[in-house]
Design a protein around this motif. Structure first.
Motif, PDB file in Angstrom:
ATOM      1  N   GLU A 291       0.800  -1.142  -0.038  1.00 48.31           N
ATOM      2  CA  GLU A 291       0.058  -0.143   0.073  1.00 48.31           C
ATOM      3  C   GLU A 291       0.902   1.150  -0.205  1.00 48.31           C
ATOM      4  OE1 GLU A 291      -2.640  -3.245   2.087  1.00 48.31           O
ATOM      5  OE2 GLU A 291      -0.486  -2.586   1.787  1.00 48.31           O
ATOM      6  N   ASP A 292       2.212   1.163   0.286  1.00 51.06           N
ATOM      7  CA  ASP A 292       3.059   2.353   0.382  1.00 51.06           C
ATOM      8  C   ASP A 292       3.188   2.933  -1.188  1.00 51.06           C
ATOM      9  OD1 ASP A 292       5.562   3.908   1.097  1.00 51.06           O
ATOM     10  OD2 ASP A 292       6.354   2.940  -0.392  1.00 51.06           O
ATOM     11  N   ALA A 293       2.936   1.914  -2.167  1.00 52.99           N
ATOM     12  CA  ALA A 293       2.919   2.642  -3.528  1.00 52.99           C
ATOM     13  C   ALA A 293       1.831   2.991  -4.203  1.00 52.99           C
ATOM     14  CB  ALA A 293       3.561   1.519  -4.694  1.00 52.99           C
ATOM     15  N   THR A 294       0.544   2.450  -3.512  1.00 50.21           N
ATOM     16  CA  THR A 294      -0.989   2.674  -4.079  1.00 50.21           C
ATOM     17  C   THR A 294      -1.700   3.793  -3.233  1.00 50.21           C
ATOM     18  OG1 THR A 294      -1.849   0.985  -2.509  1.00 50.21           O
ATOM     19  CG2 THR A 294      -0.797   0.217  -4.890  1.00 50.21           C
ATOM     20  N   GLY A 295      -1.185   4.074  -1.979  1.00 47.70           N
ATOM     21  CA  GLY A 295      -1.968   4.822  -1.140  1.00 47.70           C
ATOM     22  C   GLY A 295      -3.174   4.370  -0.755  1.00 47.70           C
ATOM     23  N   ALA A 296      -3.449   2.983  -0.900  1.00 47.90           N
ATOM     24  CA  ALA A 296      -4.589   2.357  -0.271  1.00 47.90           C
ATOM     25  C   ALA A 296      -4.512   2.409   1.345  1.00 47.90           C
ATOM     26  CB  ALA A 296      -4.810   1.150  -0.918  1.00 47.90           C
ATOM     27  N   TRP A 297      -5.589   2.511   2.118  1.00 48.52           N
ATOM     28  CA  TRP A 297      -5.793   2.155   3.404  1.00 48.52           C
ATOM     29  C   TRP A 297      -5.463   0.896   3.690  1.00 48.52           C
ATOM     30  CZ3 TRP A 297      -6.697   5.978   6.885  1.00 48.52           C
ATOM     31  CH2 TRP A 297      -7.165   7.290   6.465  1.00 48.52           C
ATOM     32  N   PHE A 298      -4.653   0.810   4.849  1.00 50.01           N
ATOM     33  CA  PHE A 298      -4.363  -0.515   5.474  1.00 50.01           C
ATOM     34  C   PHE A 298      -4.523  -0.803   6.819  1.00 50.01           C
ATOM     35  CE2 PHE A 298      -0.503   1.687   5.262  1.00 50.01           C
ATOM     36  CZ  PHE A 298       0.115   1.725   6.844  1.00 50.01           C
ATOM     37  N   ASP A 299      -5.049  -1.826   7.382  1.00 55.19           N
ATOM     38  CA  ASP A 299      -5.284  -1.881   8.740  1.00 55.19           C
ATOM     39  C   ASP A 299      -3.893  -2.329   9.583  1.00 55.19           C
ATOM     40  OD1 ASP A 299      -8.167  -1.980   8.207  1.00 55.19           O
ATOM     41  OD2 ASP A 299      -8.023  -4.189   8.027  1.00 55.19           O
ATOM     42  N   ARG A 316      -2.818   4.921   5.620  1.00 53.28           N
ATOM     43  CA  ARG A 316      -2.502   5.377   4.328  1.00 53.28           C
ATOM     44  C   ARG A 316      -1.278   6.081   4.099  1.00 53.28           C
ATOM     45  NH1 ARG A 316      -7.422   8.567   1.099  1.00 53.28           N
ATOM     46  NH2 ARG A 316      -7.154  10.274   2.406  1.00 53.28           N
ATOM     47  N   VAL A 317      -0.352   6.117   3.083  1.00 53.87           N
ATOM     48  CA  VAL A 317       0.593   6.732   2.658  1.00 53.87           C
ATOM     49  C   VAL A 317      -0.048   7.949   1.791  1.00 53.87           C
ATOM     50  CG1 VAL A 317       2.647   6.945   1.398  1.00 53.87           C
ATOM     51  CG2 VAL A 317       1.931   4.814   2.965  1.00 53.87           C
ATOM     52  N   VAL A 318       0.341   9.335   2.190  1.00 50.42           N
ATOM     53  CA  VAL A 318      -0.133  10.357   1.235  1.00 50.42           C
ATOM     54  C   VAL A 318       0.958  11.175   0.837  1.00 50.42           C
ATOM     55  CG1 VAL A 318      -2.548  10.376   2.206  1.00 50.42           C
ATOM     56  CG2 VAL A 318      -0.568  11.770   3.194  1.00 50.42           C
ATOM     57  N   ARG A 319       0.978  11.624  -0.392  1.00 52.74           N
ATOM     58  CA  ARG A 319       2.063  12.460  -0.916  1.00 52.74           C
ATOM     59  C   ARG A 319       1.474  13.994  -1.308  1.00 52.74           C
ATOM     60  NH1 ARG A 319       3.477   7.193  -1.896  1.00 52.74           N
ATOM     61  NH2 ARG A 319       5.486   6.850  -1.580  1.00 52.74           N
ATOM     62  N   THR A 320       2.006  14.677  -0.541  1.00 48.81           N
ATOM     63  CA  THR A 320       1.513  16.107  -0.744  1.00 48.81           C
ATOM     64  C   THR A 320       2.542  17.081  -1.205  1.00 48.81           C
ATOM     65  OG1 THR A 320       1.825  16.616   1.423  1.00 48.81           O
ATOM     66  CG2 THR A 320      -0.577  15.881   0.560  1.00 48.81           C
ATOM     67  N   PRO A 321       2.512  18.384  -1.884  1.00 49.33           N
ATOM     68  CA  PRO A 321       3.439  19.247  -2.137  1.00 49.33           C
ATOM     69  C   PRO A 321       4.129  19.836  -0.700  1.00 49.33           C
ATOM     70  CG  PRO A 321       1.617  19.615  -3.196  1.00 49.33           C
ATOM     71  CD  PRO A 321       1.055  18.620  -2.350  1.00 49.33           C
ATOM     72  N   ALA A 322       5.344  19.812  -0.802  1.00 45.29           N
ATOM     73  CA  ALA A 322       5.980  20.458   0.535  1.00 45.29           C
ATOM     74  C   ALA A 322       5.388  21.755   1.067  1.00 45.29           C
ATOM     75  CB  ALA A 322       7.422  20.846   0.220  1.00 45.29           C
ATOM     76  N   ASP A 323       5.163  21.941   2.452  1.00 43.78           N
ATOM     77  CA  ASP A 323       4.771  23.066   2.998  1.00 43.78           C
ATOM     78  C   ASP A 323       5.679  23.703   4.218  1.00 43.78           C
ATOM     79  OD1 ASP A 323       3.496  24.894   4.588  1.00 43.78           O
ATOM     80  OD2 ASP A 323       1.712  23.584   5.299  1.00 43.78           O
ATOM     81  N   ARG A 324       6.408  24.480   3.414  1.00 38.98           N
ATOM     82  CA  ARG A 324       7.505  25.008   4.530  1.00 38.98           C
ATOM     83  C   ARG A 324       7.303  25.534   5.710  1.00 38.98           C
ATOM     84  NH1 ARG A 324      12.248  25.472   1.585  1.00 38.98           N
ATOM     85  NH2 ARG A 324      11.923  25.419  -0.584  1.00 38.98           N
ATOM     86  N   THR A 325       5.861  25.624   6.028  1.00 42.29           N
ATOM     87  CA  THR A 325       5.155  26.028   7.147  1.00 42.29           C
ATOM     88  C   THR A 325       4.996  25.175   8.360  1.00 42.29           C
ATOM     89  OG1 THR A 325       2.977  26.268   6.828  1.00 42.29           O
ATOM     90  CG2 THR A 325       4.325  28.185   6.329  1.00 42.29           C
ATOM     91  N   SER A 326       4.990  23.808   7.869  1.00 45.55           N
ATOM     92  CA  SER A 326       4.783  22.674   8.751  1.00 45.55           C
ATOM     93  C   SER A 326       5.984  22.338   9.327  1.00 45.55           C
ATOM     94  CB  SER A 326       4.236  21.502   7.644  1.00 45.55           C
ATOM     95  OG  SER A 326       5.486  20.997   7.379  1.00 45.55           O
ATOM     96  N   ALA A 327       5.988  21.150  10.447  1.00 44.41           N
ATOM     97  CA  ALA A 327       7.007  20.774  11.028  1.00 44.41           C
ATOM     98  C   ALA A 327       8.013  20.023  10.360  1.00 44.41           C
ATOM     99  CB  ALA A 327       6.288  19.960  12.284  1.00 44.41           C
ATOM    100  N   ASP A 328       7.673  19.805   9.081  1.00 44.57           N
ATOM    101  CA  ASP A 328       8.597  18.794   8.382  1.00 44.57           C
ATOM    102  C   ASP A 328       9.844  19.553   7.908  1.00 44.57           C
ATOM    103  OD1 ASP A 328       9.852  16.770   7.042  1.00 44.57           O
ATOM    104  OD2 ASP A 328       8.048  16.664   5.517  1.00 44.57           O
ATOM    105  N   ARG A 329      10.874  18.990   8.530  1.00 46.12           N
ATOM    106  CA  ARG A 329      12.295  19.435   8.100  1.00 46.12           C
ATOM    107  C   ARG A 329      13.135  18.581   7.377  1.00 46.12           C
ATOM    108  NH1 ARG A 329      14.352  20.743  13.504  1.00 46.12           N
ATOM    109  NH2 ARG A 329      13.134  19.152  14.195  1.00 46.12           N
ATOM    110  N   SER A 330      12.631  17.579   6.591  1.00 52.00           N
ATOM    111  CA  SER A 330      13.154  16.883   5.915  1.00 52.00           C
ATOM    112  C   SER A 330      13.708  17.150   4.478  1.00 52.00           C
ATOM    113  CB  SER A 330      11.995  15.691   5.360  1.00 52.00           C
ATOM    114  OG  SER A 330      11.143  16.097   4.337  1.00 52.00           O
ATOM    115  N   PRO A 331      14.625  16.617   3.896  1.00 55.48           N
ATOM    116  CA  PRO A 331      15.202  16.951   2.713  1.00 55.48           C
ATOM    117  C   PRO A 331      14.350  17.130   1.572  1.00 55.48           C
ATOM    118  CG  PRO A 331      16.549  15.172   3.705  1.00 55.48           C
ATOM    119  CD  PRO A 331      15.353  15.311   4.265  1.00 55.48           C
ATOM    120  N   ALA A 332      13.334  16.264   1.533  1.00 51.66           N
ATOM    121  CA  ALA A 332      12.429  16.707   0.534  1.00 51.66           C
ATOM    122  C   ALA A 332      11.630  18.037   0.711  1.00 51.66           C
ATOM    123  CB  ALA A 332      11.131  15.375   0.541  1.00 51.66           C
ATOM    124  N   ALA A 333      11.200  18.404   1.903  1.00 51.70           N
ATOM    125  CA  ALA A 333      10.503  19.408   2.275  1.00 51.70           C
ATOM    126  C   ALA A 333      11.388  20.692   1.873  1.00 51.70           C
ATOM    127  CB  ALA A 333       9.879  19.439   3.740  1.00 51.70           C
TER     128      ALA A 333
END
Length: 387
Positions: A291-299, A316-333
């Motif tokens: 489900e990592d690749a599909t974004g489907a819900w998993f139990d 589920r795994v979600v992929r969204t545009p980077a939000d520089r105001t969020s807590a995420d300080r990952s390289p992707a963000a």
């Protein structure tokens, strides 16, 4: 080897298994306390001496490796930065991620060792596909898989947990006594090692500029004044010092900390109920689910604090545009790329969920992985019915 009974017995069992074992104590502070105080801390001079004596009994070499500079940067400064941002971090989990199973493991492999063995209560197994998996230990009361959920598949390939199948800590202590290890009855360490007196608020006050600000209810009505928003955590009840009682006479709790506004939001217990969590910087402890690749819900099952409640959930795994105001300080963000996150919905509302905590997902005893909680939604607040 921390100097405690668990790592001493783990080393002994590794020796019994025929491995070529070397004991390593990590120096994580440039100015460690000379003596331990009860169960506080795990990095004192006394702990180093206890680790050395255990190695003497086992007949294995003993070394002290200095990781104090990296510990200061990756664990202590991260802890301060998280609190300054109004989040509640877990420094033990960060230490496992950055020090014990990254800095230490990397150096061990460079020197030709095959694995790092520790006294953690967790188990490494192989799945049906032959790939490595992390599982809960036999002793649920001592299970530490939560703080190890940050380990990646390539790191788990080089981990040994000799205490995994031990049914109780009492048996570990008895074994230590039989082996002549002086740490057999040494108290467990259960506090933040770099805050040995246990006064987290006082320690933070010396490192974060705390300024008085408003305490407001969910509707924004000012109720009182706090001494510094960063010193409060979600779910906190004591220390609010609000002059007037709630209309219904019931206690108020911290619902949210807003460091940029220097504001603490409080409300009734029911407003702590969380029905949806968004968690950032996820990592899988072993092979990802399909489900990592599909974004489907998993139990799955969710745990959001060490030794805390385990609740059924879906994610589920979600992929969204980077939000520089969020807590995420990952390289992707930072690069502006899409940010990967987990969306988690427990089967019933949870309380005490705070940004900065780690959300660890399980399936039966298997650890699926972990992510850092960024937002936790209360349905009534989201609907604007918090009053």
């Amino acid at each position: 080897m921390s100097g405690g009974v668990d790592s001493a017995v783990a080393a002994a069992r590794a020796v019994d298994a025929g491995h070529d074992v070397v004991g390593v104590h990590l120096a994580l502070s440039r100015m460690p306390g000379t003596l331990r105080t009860g169960s506080r801390g795990c990095c004192t001079i006394e702990d180093a001496s206890d680790a050395w004596r255990a190695c003497e009994v086992l007949g294995i070499p003993f070394y002290t490796w200095d990781f104090s500079e990296r510990f200061q940067t990756d664990v202590v400064e991260d802890f301060v930065a998280e609190y300054a941002a109004g989040r509640t971090p877990n420094p033990c989990l960060r230490c496992n991620e950055k020090i014990k199973f990254e800095a230490l493991l990397d150096r061990a492999i460079e020197l030709g060792f095959d694995a790092v063995a520790t006294g953690h209560y967790a188990r490494v197994d192989r799945g049906p596909d032959g790939r490595v998996q992390l599982h809960r230990a036999a002793d649920d009361a001592k299970d530490q898989s939560y703080v190890l959920a940050v380990l990646r598949e390539d790191q788990l390939e080089h981990c040994l947990f000799p205490l995994a199948d031990t049914p109780s800590k009492d048996l570990v202590r008895a074994e230590a006594a039989e082996r002549g290890l002086s740490v057999a009855q040494k108290p467990d360490s259960h506090d933040i090692c770099f805050i040995p007196d246990g006064d987290t608020r006082g320690w933070l006050a010396e490192r974060i500029a705390l300024e008085p600000g408003p305490i407001v209810d969910a509707d924004g009505v000012e109720l009182g004044t706090h001494a510094g928003a960063q010193a409060y955590t979600v779910g906190q009840r004591k220390g609010l010092a609000i002059g007037r009682p709630a209309p219904d006479g019931k206690p108020r709790f911290v619902l949210e900390v807003r460091p940029k506004e220097n504001t603490v939001v409080v409300g009734g217990r029911e407003l702590l109920d969380v029905d949806r969590i968004t968690a950032i910087r996820p990592s899988w402890a072993g092979a990802p689910l399909p489900e990592d690749a599909t974004g489907a819900w998993f139990d799955c099952d969710l745990q959001f604090r060490a030794h805390g409640e385990i609740v059924p959930a879906r994610a589920r795994v979600v992929r969204t545009p980077a939000d520089r105001t969020s807590a995420d300080r990952s390289p992707a963000a930072e690069a502006g790329d899409d940010v990967v996150a987990w969306e988690i919905e427990p089967t019933h509302p949870l309380r005490g969920v705070a940004p900065g905590q780690s959300a660890v997902l399980y399936r039966d005893t298997r650890v699926l992985g972990q992510a850092t909680i960024d937002t936790a939604r209360n349905a009534r607040l989201a609907a604007g019915t918090g009053a």
